[in-house]
Design a protein around this motif. Sequence first.
Motif, mmCIF file in Angstrom:
data_model
loop_
_atom_site.group_PDB
_atom_site.id
_atom_site.type_symbol
_atom_site.label_atom_id
_atom_site.label_comp_id
_atom_site.label_asym_id
_atom_site.label_seq_id
_atom_site.Cartn_x
_atom_site.Cartn_y
_atom_site.Cartn_z
ATOM 1 N N GLY A 146 5.645 -10.066 6.806
ATOM 2 C CA GLY A 146 6.492 -9.383 7.775
ATOM 3 C C GLY A 146 5.782 -8.182 8.376
ATOM 4 O O GLY A 146 6.177 -7.683 9.431
ATOM 5 N N GLU A 147 4.726 -7.699 7.714
ATOM 6 C CA GLU A 147 3.878 -6.631 8.263
ATOM 7 C C GLU A 147 3.014 -7.247 9.353
ATOM 8 O O GLU A 147 2.387 -8.292 9.154
ATOM 9 N N GLU A 148 2.959 -6.587 10.514
ATOM 10 C CA GLU A 148 2.414 -7.255 11.700
ATOM 11 C C GLU A 148 0.962 -7.693 11.578
ATOM 12 O O GLU A 148 0.589 -8.774 12.068
ATOM 13 N N THR A 149 0.128 -6.902 10.917
ATOM 14 C CA THR A 149 -1.280 -7.319 10.846
ATOM 15 C C THR A 149 -1.480 -8.424 9.792
ATOM 16 O O THR A 149 -2.364 -9.271 9.958
ATOM 17 N N ALA A 150 -0.669 -8.426 8.736
ATOM 18 C CA ALA A 150 -0.727 -9.529 7.774
ATOM 19 C C ALA A 150 -0.278 -10.820 8.449
ATOM 20 O O ALA A 150 -0.836 -11.898 8.216
ATOM 21 N N LEU A 151 0.738 -10.688 9.301
ATOM 22 C CA LEU A 151 1.228 -11.851 10.052
ATOM 23 C C LEU A 151 0.143 -12.397 10.976
ATOM 24 O O LEU A 151 -0.069 -13.612 11.073
ATOM 25 N N ILE A 152 -0.565 -11.488 11.646
ATOM 26 C CA ILE A 152 -1.651 -11.924 12.540
ATOM 27 C C ILE A 152 -2.728 -12.665 11.749
ATOM 28 O O ILE A 152 -3.217 -13.719 12.170
ATOM 29 N N ASN A 153 -3.086 -12.119 10.587
ATOM 30 C CA ASN A 153 -4.077 -12.807 9.752
ATOM 31 C C ASN A 153 -3.611 -14.213 9.405
ATOM 32 O O ASN A 153 -4.388 -15.167 9.428
ATOM 33 N N SER A 154 -2.324 -14.345 9.071
ATOM 34 C CA SER A 154 -1.790 -15.644 8.682
ATOM 35 C C SER A 154 -1.835 -16.629 9.846
ATOM 36 O O SER A 154 -2.171 -17.802 9.664
ATOM 37 N N ILE A 155 -1.493 -16.169 11.056
ATOM 38 C CA ILE A 155 -1.571 -17.057 12.231
ATOM 39 C C ILE A 155 -3.011 -17.526 12.449
ATOM 40 O O ILE A 155 -3.276 -18.675 12.821
ATOM 41 N N GLU A 156 -3.950 -16.623 12.190
ATOM 42 C CA GLU A 156 -5.364 -16.979 12.381
ATOM 43 C C GLU A 156 -5.875 -17.927 11.305
ATOM 44 O O GLU A 156 -7.017 -18.380 11.370
ATOM 45 N N GLN A 172 -6.064 -17.037 8.097
ATOM 46 C CA GLN A 172 -6.636 -16.264 7.004
ATOM 47 C C GLN A 172 -5.552 -15.908 5.989
ATOM 48 O O GLN A 172 -4.375 -16.164 6.207
ATOM 49 N N ARG A 173 -5.982 -15.295 4.877
ATOM 50 C CA ARG A 173 -5.030 -14.831 3.885
ATOM 51 C C ARG A 173 -4.128 -13.757 4.511
ATOM 52 O O ARG A 173 -4.622 -12.872 5.215
ATOM 53 N N GLY A 174 -2.817 -13.844 4.253
ATOM 54 C CA GLY A 174 -1.869 -12.911 4.860
ATOM 55 C C GLY A 174 -1.856 -11.567 4.180
ATOM 56 O O GLY A 174 -0.972 -11.261 3.385
ATOM 57 N N ILE A 175 -2.838 -10.734 4.500
ATOM 58 C CA ILE A 175 -2.899 -9.370 3.963
ATOM 59 C C ILE A 175 -3.027 -8.394 5.127
ATOM 60 O O ILE A 175 -3.613 -8.715 6.161
ATOM 61 N N PRO A 176 -2.502 -7.183 4.957
ATOM 62 C CA PRO A 176 -2.530 -6.213 6.061
ATOM 63 C C PRO A 176 -3.944 -5.740 6.388
ATOM 64 O O PRO A 176 -4.836 -5.738 5.532
ATOM 65 N N ARG A 177 -4.123 -5.341 7.634
ATOM 66 C CA ARG A 177 -5.382 -4.752 8.081
ATOM 67 C C ARG A 177 -5.236 -3.235 8.121
ATOM 68 O O ARG A 177 -4.121 -2.711 8.202
ATOM 69 N N VAL A 178 -6.362 -2.560 8.127
ATOM 70 C CA VAL A 178 -6.362 -1.114 8.277
ATOM 71 C C VAL A 178 -6.051 -0.773 9.741
ATOM 72 O O VAL A 178 -6.597 -1.388 10.655
ATOM 73 N N LYS A 179 -5.126 0.166 9.942
ATOM 74 C CA LYS A 179 -4.774 0.599 11.305
ATOM 75 C C LYS A 179 -5.076 2.085 11.460
ATOM 76 O O LYS A 179 -4.794 2.842 10.511
ATOM 77 N N PRO A 180 -5.539 2.541 12.644
ATOM 78 C CA PRO A 180 -5.931 1.771 13.823
ATOM 79 C C PRO A 180 -7.204 0.956 13.583
ATOM 80 O O PRO A 180 -7.894 1.246 12.612
ATOM 81 N N PRO A 181 -7.488 -0.012 14.513
ATOM 82 C CA PRO A 181 -6.783 -0.296 15.773
ATOM 83 C C PRO A 181 -5.456 -1.009 15.534
ATOM 84 O O PRO A 181 -5.312 -1.770 14.579
ATOM 85 N N TYR A 182 -4.518 -0.739 16.423
ATOM 86 C CA TYR A 182 -3.211 -1.373 16.367
ATOM 87 C C TYR A 182 -3.250 -2.708 17.119
ATOM 88 O O TYR A 182 -4.137 -2.922 17.966
ATOM 89 N N PRO A 183 -2.292 -3.591 16.837
ATOM 90 C CA PRO A 183 -2.309 -4.904 17.501
ATOM 91 C C PRO A 183 -2.332 -4.824 19.026
ATOM 92 O O PRO A 183 -2.935 -5.686 19.677
ATOM 93 N N ALA A 184 -1.691 -3.819 19.606
ATOM 94 C CA ALA A 184 -1.702 -3.699 21.065
ATOM 95 C C ALA A 184 -3.118 -3.484 21.590
ATOM 96 O O ALA A 184 -3.430 -3.818 22.741
ATOM 97 N N GLN A 185 -3.999 -2.947 20.729
ATOM 98 C CA GLN A 185 -5.393 -2.750 21.130
ATOM 99 C C GLN A 185 -6.271 -3.933 20.712
ATOM 100 O O GLN A 185 -7.067 -4.447 21.490
ATOM 101 N N LYS A 186 -6.107 -4.331 19.453
ATOM 102 C CA LYS A 186 -6.951 -5.393 18.902
ATOM 103 C C LYS A 186 -6.110 -6.165 17.893
ATOM 104 O O LYS A 186 -6.009 -5.773 16.743
ATOM 105 N N GLY A 187 -5.512 -7.249 18.350
ATOM 106 C CA GLY A 187 -4.597 -7.990 17.495
ATOM 107 C C GLY A 187 -5.083 -9.378 17.173
ATOM 108 O O GLY A 187 -6.121 -9.557 16.534
ATOM 109 N N LEU A 188 -4.334 -10.382 17.645
ATOM 110 C CA LEU A 188 -4.642 -11.772 17.331
ATOM 111 C C LEU A 188 -6.007 -12.159 17.905
ATOM 112 O O LEU A 188 -6.250 -12.002 19.097
#
Length: 599
Positions: free
Chosen positions: A285-295, A297-313
């Motif tokens: 449910g955490e947005e960067t973990a979700l992005i990893n899962s769509i890609e 990859q393992r669904g774990i959070p990324r370090v922010k920044p950068p935020y998804p609006a800058q560098k996401g999927l």
Amino acid sequence: MPAVENTIVICAGGACISAGEISVKESLENTLKEYALEEVVQVVETGCMGACDLGPIMVIYPEGIFYQKLNSENVKKIVEEHLLKGRVVKEFLYTGPTGEVKEKPQEELPFFKKQIKIATRNLGVVDPLSIEEYIARDGYFALTKVIKDMSPDKVIEELKKSGLRGRGGAGFPTGLKWEFAKKAEGDVKYVICNADEGDPGAFMDRAILEGDPHTVVEAMTIAAYTVGANKGFIYVRAEYPLAIERFSRALETAREYGFLGENILGTDFSFDIEIRIGAGAFVCGEETALINSIEGQRGIPRVKPPYPAQKGLWGKPTLINNVETYANIPPIILHGGDWFAQFGVEGSRGTKVFALAGKVNNTGLVEVPMGITLRELINEIGGGVPNGKKLKAVQTGGPSGGCVPEKYIDTPITYDTLKELGTIIGSGGMIVMDEDDCMVDVAKFFLEFTVEESCGQCTPCRDGTKRMLEILERITEGEGTEEDLEKLKELGEHIMKTSLCGLGQTAPQPVLSTMRYFWDEYEAHVKEKRCPAKKCKELTRIVIDREKCVGCTACARVCPVNAITGSVRQPHEIDPELCTRCGSCLEVCRFGAISKVSP
């Protein structure tokens, strides 16, 4: 063909289907045929009406009479009495907490009366599989208005005026988020709908997808037009098969009607949506973990920044909102930001959908204006605490939130007021607790959940929450010390400051908020080895009052470990060494002879 005289709307939300909606509908249609009424009575299956505890539910129009807790037999009586003879069948009407029968239209019943439905405006109204019914309710008019008459900047301006904040938990201003995504530089951009609803007891996103999938399709397409994306994904958990099925159908029909796909509405704007099914990990449910899962990859959070609006999927600018946030977009576009902002209060505009659960008479989904008080929500809409018990606390925001004690029941529900009380609105889960609930046990329950769902990537969350849980287990088993209380608080504050993502940063909140408001209960567990609510098994025992016991043997017969002995018509006894405190004997004793004590 004869004109339709009555329309019967049947709730086909997940809860009603589980309660037998399919057999009710089948029986209803067969009975209508039996009395040759099938051409003058229209039957429509809709999405969740909200009153999930009362299902299966149906409403008969034009009167709007609300029938509850139906089955395949009693629905025949409703056809014979209500439709053929014009007599309302009172035994199946909505019944209030004090037993009064409400022969009123649905919108005048206490559960519905104070609700203002914007995000859930079509639930219980339209057939979710019919794009024609969605269009008849102004569906896709907002998309048409945006593409034909509004620039992306104008869309963002209306969102800013509306004051809409993300309904997924963080409450970030939606207009600002869309503006960041629009301004981000990139040849490819993406739009994502976060439907990975993981809070225990929360199901508002699932209900919207099941009951009004086209509103999310329309809103995501508006978002794509605004930020400059041509591809979108909805990430939905596998536990929601009905939502996936109905959303898939909505995508197909939207493409057929030209609202999705190539050259939408005859313009050069193209956009399409794919479904990604998650395995149910809470952290996704955490947005960067979700992005990893769509890609993939393992669904774990990324370090922010950068935020998804800058560098996401796939490293591209990406806009992410949850289902409820998107469901508010078409009405805001159609009626304007100022219209939406008239609801709610400063800093918390519009409405919010809550999943009301726990010790409350009316459970289910409710959509209310921001700023409504907890008292109005629990007592007036929820019907109060059942069985004459006293309200003790309300857990808001699920496992990431905290407990609000009864003394703050007149607090308006806003992002800011709940933050001041040490909790959050979150996605909208709201669990009501009464005097029988132990707040130390409640804190342990939520921490067990977050320990289980931690992705294990960062040490504070992975190890720190486990150490907190071990301390809580010692306390509830009568092994806790005063030093444990200090360690518990210190650990919680440290984990919140040092964890990588929102899961770890909020996981200690149920513990810290209960320590803040129910410190006396923690002290009773530690200093007196006593559970005031008599909930913690290791700190309670079950006793039989020999003066009241008549020797009926009912308790001995249900005891699963044969801990109760005694002869017929003679007082019984409990062996405390064998007793597991399961409570079966308490439930069957009709003479008030058995009770739970602590210590």
